[in-house]
Design a protein around this motif. Structure first.
Motif, PDB file in Angstrom:
ATOM      1  N   LYS A   1      -4.948  -5.962   8.772  1.00  0.00           N
ATOM      2  CA  LYS A   1      -5.544  -5.545   7.502  1.00  0.00           C
ATOM      3  C   LYS A   1      -7.013  -5.164   7.672  1.00  0.00           C
ATOM      4  O   LYS A   1      -7.610  -4.533   6.807  1.00  0.00           O
ATOM      5  CB  LYS A   1      -5.437  -6.663   6.472  1.00  0.00           C
TER       6      LYS A   1
ATOM      7  N   SER B   1      -3.355   3.318  12.123  1.00  0.00           N
ATOM      8  CA  SER B   1      -2.708   3.334  10.804  1.00  0.00           C
ATOM      9  C   SER B   1      -1.376   4.071  10.855  1.00  0.00           C
ATOM     10  O   SER B   1      -0.404   3.667  10.197  1.00  0.00           O
ATOM     11  CB  SER B   1      -3.635   3.993   9.778  1.00  0.00           C
TER      12      SER B   1
ATOM     13  N   GLU C   1       2.040   2.290   9.724  1.00  0.00           N
ATOM     14  CA  GLU C   1       2.777   2.779   8.564  1.00  0.00           C
ATOM     15  C   GLU C   1       4.195   3.199   8.937  1.00  0.00           C
ATOM     16  O   GLU C   1       5.145   2.931   8.209  1.00  0.00           O
ATOM     17  CB  GLU C   1       2.024   3.945   7.923  1.00  0.00           C
TER      18      GLU C   1
ATOM     19  N   TYR D   1       4.420  -1.389   8.395  1.00  0.00           N
ATOM     20  CA  TYR D   1       3.372  -2.386   8.158  1.00  0.00           C
ATOM     21  C   TYR D   1       2.250  -1.765   7.321  1.00  0.00           C
ATOM     22  O   TYR D   1       2.128  -0.552   7.209  1.00  0.00           O
ATOM     23  CB  TYR D   1       2.806  -2.902   9.480  1.00  0.00           C
ATOM     24  N   GLN D   2       1.431  -2.638   6.782  1.00  0.00           N
ATOM     25  CA  GLN D   2       0.313  -2.201   5.952  1.00  0.00           C
ATOM     26  C   GLN D   2      -0.819  -1.676   6.825  1.00  0.00           C
ATOM     27  O   GLN D   2      -1.162  -2.277   7.839  1.00  0.00           O
ATOM     28  CB  GLN D   2      -0.189  -3.385   5.106  1.00  0.00           C
ATOM     29  N   ARG D   3      -1.394  -0.548   6.455  1.00  0.00           N
ATOM     30  CA  ARG D   3      -2.506   0.005   7.205  1.00  0.00           C
ATOM     31  C   ARG D   3      -3.772  -0.791   6.908  1.00  0.00           C
ATOM     32  O   ARG D   3      -3.865  -1.470   5.887  1.00  0.00           O
ATOM     33  CB  ARG D   3      -2.710   1.485   6.857  1.00  0.00           C
TER      34      ARG D   3
ATOM     35  N   PHE E   1       5.760  -5.428   3.133  1.00  0.00           N
ATOM     36  CA  PHE E   1       4.751  -4.431   3.451  1.00  0.00           C
ATOM     37  C   PHE E   1       5.285  -3.014   3.260  1.00  0.00           C
ATOM     38  O   PHE E   1       4.522  -2.069   3.148  1.00  0.00           O
ATOM     39  CB  PHE E   1       4.277  -4.595   4.899  1.00  0.00           C
TER      40      PHE E   1
ATOM     41  N   TYR F   1       3.957  -0.651   0.608  1.00  0.00           N
ATOM     42  CA  TYR F   1       2.695   0.043   0.739  1.00  0.00           C
ATOM     43  C   TYR F   1       2.876   1.439   1.304  1.00  0.00           C
ATOM     44  O   TYR F   1       1.977   2.257   1.226  1.00  0.00           O
ATOM     45  CB  TYR F   1       1.732  -0.754   1.625  1.00  0.00           C
ATOM     46  N   CYS F   2       4.023   1.701   1.961  1.00  0.00           N
ATOM     47  CA  CYS F   2       4.276   3.031   2.489  1.00  0.00           C
ATOM     48  C   CYS F   2       4.534   4.013   1.360  1.00  0.00           C
ATOM     49  O   CYS F   2       4.437   5.212   1.542  1.00  0.00           O
ATOM     50  CB  CYS F   2       5.463   3.006   3.445  1.00  0.00           C
TER      51      CYS F   2
ATOM     52  N   SER G   1       1.304  -1.776  -7.919  1.00  0.00           N
ATOM     53  CA  SER G   1       1.379  -3.226  -7.812  1.00  0.00           C
ATOM     54  C   SER G   1       1.223  -3.853  -9.196  1.00  0.00           C
ATOM     55  O   SER G   1       0.719  -3.240 -10.140  1.00  0.00           O
ATOM     56  CB  SER G   1       0.282  -3.740  -6.882  1.00  0.00           C
TER      57      SER G   1
ATOM     58  N   GLN H   1      -2.451  -8.252  -1.940  1.00  0.00           N
ATOM     59  CA  GLN H   1      -2.037  -8.263  -0.536  1.00  0.00           C
ATOM     60  C   GLN H   1      -0.852  -9.199  -0.309  1.00  0.00           C
ATOM     61  O   GLN H   1       0.003  -8.930   0.544  1.00  0.00           O
ATOM     62  CB  GLN H   1      -3.208  -8.700   0.366  1.00  0.00           C
TER      63      GLN H   1
END
Length: 582
Positions: A211, A267, A271, A275-277, A362, A365-366, A372, A528
């Motif tokens: 993160k 990133s 992604e 996973y979260q960038r 995660f 987030y893509c 959210s 998060q």
């Protein structure tokens, strides 16, 4: 694939390593080589994906063979390269990176043994796979660096130091006993089978550290797809075969010729694997001081593990410094050009690492269109952007401004009224002084304050409407209390006011300071870890629900009867009200 009737024999030292595997496959696909794969394992074990491949076919036909070789043993090396015309010396796959003696023996002493064996066995060409790390010490940026850059006097990374020594040995051995040598310096090799870059990034993501990004995120880096590195070795061998003076004894940088921002590359990897960038930028100097502090604490606690700062320093500098290289010498003298683009290389790499893909929360987030919960709660406007740190500079500016106001009104020692009067007086002087400034000062134009700055925009009017809605809801609660019908609201209000009283009784200043910190941290943290926090809340809710059920089963029968009658009476009143309204 066309098979040459008169193939030449070559040896790929550490042919089961990352670069070695790719080089072996490329040599076999060319069809004009007999390839000896030399590595430290006692026997060749093919992976499931290699069971029906070019390699397995070549082994069955005799175009490829395996040799167990310990580069620290001269006789092993001589046995493997006897009768070959070319030796490709790539990186070992089983280095124990925290064992200095072992690494020295494999890298430096191994290079000495290989050179000696090549001269004794009349090998014509030796191509060494070096690294761009050997000219990087982390103290300065490298922009479009070429082969004229000197090696640093001191290395923070032990492996880079040893690689630099091995490269120097190989280049100095050029033109002795008919042996021609050269070295290749690839930068940040990645691809299928990668054991460093992609696994490291994924491990950081799983541990939660992905993160954070280090530095401003603008630093550029060169990456090299592993198949391009293998192709560069073959180009270098062809150039040496014609005894080109401009190649023998030289070193060449090898990249994909597509510099990218380091954190954009990271990133992209994160992604595409789900996973979260990185969202939070940390100053590199602050991270370095933290690493020094952690290392100091480890030493004080008597930890015997390896020095943390030495290995972490290399990662820190790589992630925060510019590192781009000029490959014009490789293009001109050995005819190198990438055969796989960066985008295609990333796709091939991530396809091979699909087993590391993340299928957890995660993934949401893509999808940038998914909103959210906390963003919806905050209204998805300016307040949400500030409290969720969408723009770090803007959020930090607001936070700093509120901290200054908090100090001005609560911590400076004046009363609240005198602080407000001083603030208004100061604002008056500033506005009036700014208004009488000339239009030009020392050649710089002074922008006038627009009247629109003091007007309420339509967006602000929506915010005022929202405030009005909250006010009306509060009035509805007060109206319900005045009618004396809803006991649940009464108890909620009493408990809430009691907690407010406890907080304010302790210290109003502490309460406001805590609220300020809470506002700028809690919403961001909740976004998060939304699913984790919701899961914990559900567990607590279910626990409270079970506890209430247990209490209801154990209360006296008279109290249970009273509550049941009250509930029925309350429901009847509600139905009556609905019928009257209809």
């Amino acid at each position: 694939m066309v098979i040459d009737e008169n193939p030449r024999t070559c040896v790929v030292l550490h042919g089961r390593g990352f670069v070695g595997r790719s080089l072996v496959l490329r040599l076999l696909k060319l069809g004009n080589w007999i390839v000896r794969i030399a590595d430290s394992a006692q026997f060749l074990h093919l992976d499931p994906a290699e069971q029906k491949s070019v390699l397995s076919e070549a082994i069955s036909t005799g175009r490829a063979s395996y040799y167990h070789v310990d580069v620290c043993d001269k006789s092993d090396v001589r046995r493997a390269i006897e009768g070959s015309s070319v030796v490709f010396y790539t990186d070992a796959a089983n280095l124990r990176v925290h064992d200095v003696y072992f690494c020295y023996m494999v890298i430096v002493q191994g290079a000495k043994n290989v050179i000696s064996a090549c001269r004794q066995c009349n090998v014509k060409r030796l191509i060494y796979n070096s690294s761009a790390d050997i000219i990087f010490d982390g103290s300065r940026d490298i922009h479009n660096g070429d082969e004229s850059l000197p090696n640093p006097g001191k290395f923070e990374d032990m492996l880079s130091d040893l690689k630099a020594q091995a490269e120097a040995l190989v280049r100095c051995a050029n033109d002795y006993d008919g042996l021609l040598t050269c070295a290749l310096r690839p930068s940040n090799i990645f691809g299928p089978g990668d054991t460093q870059i992609v696994p490291f990034i994924v491990n950081q993501a799983k541990s939660g550290w992905a993160k954070f990004s280090i530095g401003r995120g603008e630093n550029m880096s060169d990456f090299t797809f592993v198949e391009n590195v293998a192709h560069a070795h073959i180009c270098a061998e062809e150039a040496l075969r014609y005894q080109m003076v401009s190649v023998a004894g030289k070193a060449f940088f090898i990249t994909n010729l597509e510099p990218v921002k380091f954190w954009e590359f990271v990133s992209l990897i994160l992604e595409r694997l789900g996973y979260q960038r990185p969202l939070i930028k940390l100053p590199s100097r602050m991270v370095w001081y933290i690493l020094l502090l952690v290392n100091w604490m480890r030493e004080k606690l008597g930890s015997r593990k390896y020095n943390l700062s030495a290995s972490a320093h290399n990662i820190l500098q790589l992630a925060s410094r510019n590192r781009t290289f000029n490959c014009s010498a490789a293009q001109k003298h050995i005819g190198y050009s990438p055969v796989v683009s960066l985008e295609e290389g990333v796709t091939l790499t991530l396809d091979s690492f699909s087993h590391l893909a993340n299928d957890s929360s995660f993934l949401r987030y893509c999808d940038s269109n998914e909103q959210s919960k906390v963003d919806k709660l905050l209204g998805s406007g300016k307040v949400a952007d500030i409290l969720l740190w969408r723009d770090e500079k803007k959020t930090f500016t607001y936070f700093l401004g509120l901290v200054l106001l908090f100090y001005w009104f609560f911590l400076c020692g004046r009363t609240f009224i005198s602080s407000a009067a001083m603030f208004l007086l100061l604002a008056t002087f500033i506005l009036f002084g700014y208004g009488i400034l000339p239009s030009m000062i020392f050649g710089f134009s002074v922008q006038r304050i627009s009247l629109s700055w003091f007007e309420i925009s339509e967006m602000d009017m929506k915010s005022i409407t929202t405030i009005a809605c909250f006010w009306n809801r509060g009035m509805d609660i007060i109206r319900s209390l005045a009618q004396g019908e809803d006991w649940s609201i009464f108890f909620k209000v009493v408990v809430s006011l009691y907690f407010v009283k406890l907080i304010l009784l302790h210290s109003l200043t502490v309460a406001i300071g805590a609220a300020l910190i809470f506002a700028f941290t809690s919403f961001f943290v909740y976004e998060q870890y939304e699913e984790e926090i919701d899961g914990l809340a559900k567990i607590l809710y279910d626990g409270m629900k079970n506890l209430m059920g247990l209490l209801k089963r154990n209360i006296p029968a008279s109290m249970a009867s009273f509550l049941q009658n009250y509930k029925i009476l309350h429901q009847d009143k509600g139905h009556t009200t609905v019928k009257v309204q209809q």
